[in-house]
Design a protein around this motif. Structure first.
Motif, PDB file in Angstrom:
ATOM      1  N   HIS A  16       0.873  -1.180   0.000  1.00 19.34           N
ATOM      2  CA  HIS A  16       0.000   0.000   0.000  1.00 19.34           C
ATOM      3  C   HIS A  16       0.903   1.221   0.000  1.00 19.34           C
ATOM      4  O   HIS A  16       1.586   1.498   0.983  1.00 19.34           O
ATOM      5  CB  HIS A  16      -0.904  -0.002   1.227  1.00 19.34           C
ATOM      6  CG  HIS A  16      -1.792  -1.203   1.285  1.00 19.34           C
ATOM      7  ND1 HIS A  16      -2.918  -1.320   0.508  1.00 19.34           N
ATOM      8  CD2 HIS A  16      -1.713  -2.345   1.980  1.00 19.34           C
ATOM      9  CE1 HIS A  16      -3.496  -2.475   0.735  1.00 19.34           C
ATOM     10  NE2 HIS A  16      -2.783  -3.114   1.636  1.00 19.34           N
ATOM     11  N   TYR A  31       4.369   8.772  13.834  1.00 23.05           N
ATOM     12  CA  TYR A  31       4.578   7.380  14.237  1.00 23.05           C
ATOM     13  C   TYR A  31       4.613   7.185  15.755  1.00 23.05           C
ATOM     14  O   TYR A  31       4.676   6.059  16.222  1.00 23.05           O
ATOM     15  CB  TYR A  31       5.847   6.810  13.605  1.00 23.05           C
ATOM     16  CG  TYR A  31       5.664   6.522  12.137  1.00 23.05           C
ATOM     17  CD1 TYR A  31       4.943   5.415  11.720  1.00 23.05           C
ATOM     18  CD2 TYR A  31       6.197   7.364  11.173  1.00 23.05           C
ATOM     19  CE1 TYR A  31       4.766   5.142  10.382  1.00 23.05           C
ATOM     20  CE2 TYR A  31       6.023   7.107   9.826  1.00 23.05           C
ATOM     21  CZ  TYR A  31       5.303   5.991   9.435  1.00 23.05           C
ATOM     22  OH  TYR A  31       5.116   5.735   8.108  1.00 23.05           O
ATOM     23  N   PRO A  34       0.545   3.923  14.428  1.00 21.08           N
ATOM     24  CA  PRO A  34      -0.687   3.686  13.682  1.00 21.08           C
ATOM     25  C   PRO A  34      -0.840   2.205  13.309  1.00 21.08           C
ATOM     26  O   PRO A  34       0.118   1.557  12.888  1.00 21.08           O
ATOM     27  CB  PRO A  34      -0.534   4.559  12.432  1.00 21.08           C
ATOM     28  CG  PRO A  34       0.907   4.890  12.346  1.00 21.08           C
ATOM     29  CD  PRO A  34       1.475   4.804  13.728  1.00 21.08           C
ATOM     30  N   ALA A  35      -2.058   1.700  13.458  1.00 18.74           N
ATOM     31  CA  ALA A  35      -2.328   0.276  13.228  1.00 18.74           C
ATOM     32  C   ALA A  35      -2.549  -0.035  11.752  1.00 18.74           C
ATOM     33  O   ALA A  35      -2.388  -1.180  11.340  1.00 18.74           O
ATOM     34  CB  ALA A  35      -3.550  -0.153  14.037  1.00 18.74           C
ATOM     35  N   ASP A  36      -2.940   0.972  10.967  1.00 19.01           N
ATOM     36  CA  ASP A  36      -3.214   0.723   9.550  1.00 19.01           C
ATOM     37  C   ASP A  36      -3.021   2.023   8.768  1.00 19.01           C
ATOM     38  O   ASP A  36      -2.734   3.075   9.338  1.00 19.01           O
ATOM     39  CB  ASP A  36      -4.618   0.157   9.357  1.00 19.01           C
ATOM     40  CG  ASP A  36      -5.705   1.041   9.965  1.00 19.01           C
ATOM     41  OD1 ASP A  36      -5.543   2.277   9.988  1.00 19.01           O
ATOM     42  OD2 ASP A  36      -6.716   0.481  10.414  1.00 19.01           O
ATOM     43  N   THR A  37      -3.199   1.936   7.458  1.00 13.43           N
ATOM     44  CA  THR A  37      -2.990   3.090   6.586  1.00 13.43           C
ATOM     45  C   THR A  37      -3.959   4.222   6.907  1.00 13.43           C
ATOM     46  O   THR A  37      -3.576   5.396   6.895  1.00 13.43           O
ATOM     47  CB  THR A  37      -3.131   2.675   5.110  1.00 13.43           C
ATOM     48  OG1 THR A  37      -2.222   1.601   4.848  1.00 13.43           O
ATOM     49  CG2 THR A  37      -2.807   3.814   4.173  1.00 13.43           C
ATOM     50  N   ASP A  38      -5.203   3.890   7.197  1.00  9.36           N
ATOM     51  CA  ASP A  38      -6.184   4.939   7.529  1.00  9.36           C
ATOM     52  C   ASP A  38      -5.750   5.736   8.760  1.00  9.36           C
ATOM     53  O   ASP A  38      -5.836   6.966   8.771  1.00  9.36           O
ATOM     54  CB  ASP A  38      -7.565   4.333   7.771  1.00  9.36           C
ATOM     55  CG  ASP A  38      -8.213   3.834   6.487  1.00  9.36           C
ATOM     56  OD1 ASP A  38      -7.826   4.329   5.400  1.00  9.36           O
ATOM     57  OD2 ASP A  38      -9.083   2.958   6.573  1.00  9.36           O
TER      58      ASP A  38
END
Length: 179
Positions: free
Chosen positions: A10, A125, A129-133
């Motif tokens: 991604h 950071y 963050p757990a995901d791209t969103d």
């Protein structure tokens, strides 16, 4: 950056501009930025946002690095229409016979390089963050927290860096200035 992977990663590109009036952006591209996308961003987002922040566009200098998407003829033509001779960019003086050439290998002089990207990376950071969103939300949130005062301090440092660069004959400033 390039990543080698067995499956499609991604990827996205984040674009920001910085001046003494604050940060404009971030603008996120879900793909790489080519010269058409860059031109569209400049025309439809960046310059209108800049016009809202400044009283006199004739006083504005535009500075960019030498990425190919930034230095195509269509982009340089638009920059010339918008900023005239007040552009610092690779190829600009050769193509337009005015402006300033981007100093070779000089991230020390670009406020986005010597401040913004490192500052954002450490802040974005920090909450992992757990995901791209969540990463994109963090980027937007942290950019909004950057004050005009902070941007003014950073851009004032540009003058100091140019003088220091001249004194040390173009060597990397970070190797000379100890913070």
């Amino acid at each position: 950056m390039r990543f080698w992977a067995n499956e499609q990663p991604h990827c996205f590109t984040v674009w920001c501009a910085m001046s003494s009036h604050g940060v404009i952006g971030p603008y996120v591209f879900k793909d790489t930025v080519d010269s058409q996308r860059n031109l569209s961003l400049l025309k439809n987002k960046f310059v209108p946002a800049l016009r809202k922040r400044t009283e006199n566009m004739q006083d504005v200098w535009f500075m960019q690095d030498g990425a190919t998407a930034h230095t195509s003829n269509i982009v340089l033509d638009y920059l010339h229409e918008t900023f005239g001779d007040k552009v610092t960019s690779r190829r600009y003086p050769e193509v337009k016979d005015c402006g300033q050439s981007w100093p070779a290998h000089s991230p020390d002089l670009n406020p986005c390089d010597y401040f913004l990207w490192g500052y954002l990376k450490s802040a974005v950071y920090r909450p992992k963050p757990a995901d791209t969103d969540m990463l994109l939300k963090n980027i937007n949130w942290e950019v909004k927290k950057i004050s005009e005062e902070m941007c003014g301090n950073v851009t004032n440092n540009f003058v100091v860096r140019v003088k220091q660069g001249k004194l040390i004959k173009g060597r990397h400033i970070e190797k000379v200035i100890h913070y």
